[in-house]
Design an enzyme around this catalytic site. Sequence first.
Site, PDB file in Angstrom:
ATOM      1  N   HIS A  55     -17.482 -24.424 -12.990  1.00  0.00           N
ATOM      2  CA  HIS A  55     -18.136 -23.126 -13.284  1.00  0.00           C
ATOM      3  C   HIS A  55     -17.281 -21.985 -12.779  1.00  0.00           C
ATOM      4  O   HIS A  55     -17.567 -21.450 -11.717  1.00  0.00           O
ATOM      5  CB  HIS A  55     -19.521 -23.086 -12.641  1.00  0.00           C
ATOM      6  CG  HIS A  55     -20.434 -22.049 -13.202  1.00  0.00           C
ATOM      7  ND1 HIS A  55     -20.511 -20.754 -12.728  1.00  0.00           N
ATOM      8  CD2 HIS A  55     -21.330 -22.114 -14.211  1.00  0.00           C
ATOM      9  CE1 HIS A  55     -21.426 -20.087 -13.398  1.00  0.00           C
ATOM     10  NE2 HIS A  55     -21.934 -20.890 -14.303  1.00  0.00           N
ATOM     11  N   PHE A  56     -16.337 -21.530 -13.363  1.00  0.00           N
ATOM     12  CA  PHE A  56     -15.658 -22.000 -14.559  1.00  0.00           C
ATOM     13  C   PHE A  56     -14.208 -22.258 -14.191  1.00  0.00           C
ATOM     14  O   PHE A  56     -13.626 -21.467 -13.437  1.00  0.00           O
ATOM     15  CB  PHE A  56     -15.715 -20.935 -15.664  1.00  0.00           C
ATOM     16  CG  PHE A  56     -17.126 -20.563 -16.054  1.00  0.00           C
ATOM     17  CD1 PHE A  56     -17.844 -21.357 -16.934  1.00  0.00           C
ATOM     18  CD2 PHE A  56     -17.742 -19.440 -15.526  1.00  0.00           C
ATOM     19  CE1 PHE A  56     -19.129 -21.000 -17.315  1.00  0.00           C
ATOM     20  CE2 PHE A  56     -19.037 -19.096 -15.893  1.00  0.00           C
ATOM     21  CZ  PHE A  56     -19.734 -19.879 -16.790  1.00  0.00           C
TER      22      PHE A  56
END
Length: 152
Positions: A55-56
């Site tokens: 993420h991410f």
Amino acid sequence: MSENTVQTMDIARIMSLLPHRYPFLLVDRVIECVPGDHIIAYKNVSINEPFFQGHFPGAPVMPGVLILEALAQTGGLLALSDSKEDYSNKLFLFTGLEGVKFRRQVVPGDRLELHCSNIRRRMQLCKMDAKALVDGKLAAEAQISAAIADRP
């Protein structure tokens, strides 16, 4: 202890009140707690957090739901900080979120300051205002509702 006495909590005290453990314990320290009134805590956000792997990749952002979870854990500490009752066999469980707004991203290196206040209790139900800040700027806010329930 007087109701208006300011308390602090180190990680040992936090772990004695909350059942959460790595990787889901999201409060590092309580710097101010006035039982029944308000609490200020923080979470140091590190690139080593497991959620940043996905993420991410290449643009790590703390998931909003985990910011809300950190606020809920902080609210749980406020609710459980009342020294009049024994909460060792209790859990603090979400019952609702209202007015949730995310205002800025939280990234590695940030210190997420967690504020819960205006706690309203009716029997085993709690409702409070919660805000997460980074460098004094609002990152997220919500009204959190929760119940204090028996551990299974």
